[in-house]
Write an enzyme that holds these catalytic residues in place. Structure first.
Site, PDB file in Angstrom:
ATOM      1  N   HIS A   6       0.912  -1.289   0.134  1.00  0.00           N
ATOM      2  CA  HIS A   6      -0.090   0.027  -0.024  1.00  0.00           C
ATOM      3  C   HIS A   6       0.877   1.265   0.120  1.00  0.00           C
ATOM      4  O   HIS A   6       0.515   2.272  -0.773  1.00  0.00           O
ATOM      5  CB  HIS A   6      -1.052   0.049   1.278  1.00  0.00           C
ATOM      6  CG  HIS A   6      -2.032  -0.899   1.240  1.00  0.00           C
ATOM      7  ND1 HIS A   6      -2.166  -2.142   0.982  1.00  0.00           N
ATOM      8  CD2 HIS A   6      -3.362  -0.445   0.733  1.00  0.00           C
ATOM      9  CE1 HIS A   6      -3.323  -2.765   1.141  1.00  0.00           C
ATOM     10  NE2 HIS A   6      -4.114  -1.623   0.906  1.00  0.00           N
ATOM     11  N   HIS A  42       1.615  -3.461   9.409  1.00  0.00           N
ATOM     12  CA  HIS A  42       3.052  -3.507   9.136  1.00  0.00           C
ATOM     13  C   HIS A  42       3.832  -2.929  10.338  1.00  0.00           C
ATOM     14  O   HIS A  42       3.232  -2.270  11.093  1.00  0.00           O
ATOM     15  CB  HIS A  42       3.388  -2.482   7.895  1.00  0.00           C
ATOM     16  CG  HIS A  42       2.818  -3.219   6.597  1.00  0.00           C
ATOM     17  ND1 HIS A  42       3.315  -4.144   5.816  1.00  0.00           N
ATOM     18  CD2 HIS A  42       1.585  -2.849   6.014  1.00  0.00           C
ATOM     19  CE1 HIS A  42       2.643  -4.555   4.958  1.00  0.00           C
ATOM     20  NE2 HIS A  42       1.776  -3.661   4.856  1.00  0.00           N
TER      21      HIS A  42
END
Length: 227
Positions: free
Chosen positions: A137, A179
């Site tokens: 992303h 993440h």
């Protein structure tokens, strides 16, 4: 019998075993362990502030806004519907960059195979992969913003919202525990590298007209066609 024993292993235990089996260098293990600790501390610290707690409620929207499938399908539809020759270079080159971004991130994730944060057990998490480095992303978002502010700049009026979207996207990957910090930093680096790569293989106007003419199966003035 051995297979049944493996199936009964707790997922977190299996994750730790997988990490041990990979036999990472001691220095790298320390860096990754420190990254996990710093990520948790950073997120806990940021959530002490009201603006970031508010941002967390919009993190899912930010996740959808930079999903790979949404961008590929949406950009194809946009290029199909908007028949404006002045935009052909932007449409074609940005789309090629979206493809190279997906390929690069997929290859690196397959090579590194770093697991996502253990707290990310959301069964409705969007994304087919379980690996964390780099953040796809973030890589995609940084590439798109760099493309629209450097490679084929849009009006400078649009730069602040684009940059705000990109920064918010980076933070959202941490606030959602999708993440670690190094994953986001890696995503930023890959996004910038992808923009640089596209600048090297940039398709000119004639090539873009040829590509779009074959995509739409229509003859466009200005293109050269073989007989």
């Amino acid at each position: 019998m051995k297979q049944n024993q493996q199936d009964n292993i707790d997922p977190k235990t299996r994750m730790e075993k997988d990490r041990e089996d990979r036999k990472l260098p001691p220095a790298l293990k320390k860096i990754l362990a420190l990254d996990v600790v710093l990520t948790k501390r950073f997120v806990s610290f940021m959530l002490n502030f009201v603006p970031f707690r508010s941002l967390r409620t919009h993190c899912k929207v930010l996740e959808y806004s930079c999903h790979g499938i949404a961008w590929l399908a949406g950009w194809l539809a946009f290029s199909w519907m908007i028949d404006k020759p002045d935009w052909y270079q932007m449409q074609v080159n940005l789309f090629i960059g979206l493809l190279t971004d997906i390929v690069m991130v997929a290859v690196v994730k397959a090579a590194t195979r770093r697991r996502r944060p253990a707290v990310n057990d959301d069964p409705f998490c969007i994304g087919p992969d379980k690996f964390s480095f780099p953040s796809g992303h973030v890589s995609r978002g940084v590439y798109i913003v760099t493309f629209l502010t450097w490679l084929d700049p849009v009006s400078i009026v649009l730069w602040p919202p684009l940059l705000a979207w990109c920064v918010s996207l980076c933070l959202s990957r941490l606030l959602l525990y999708r993440h670690h910090i190094l994953d986001v930093i890696g995503g930023i680096c890959f996004g910038l590298f992808n923009a640089f790569l596209i600048s090297l293989i940039w398709f000119d106007q004639e090539s873009c007209i040829w590509i779009i003419s074959h995509m739409t199966d229509e003859k466009i003035s200005g293109a050269e066609y073989g007989v």
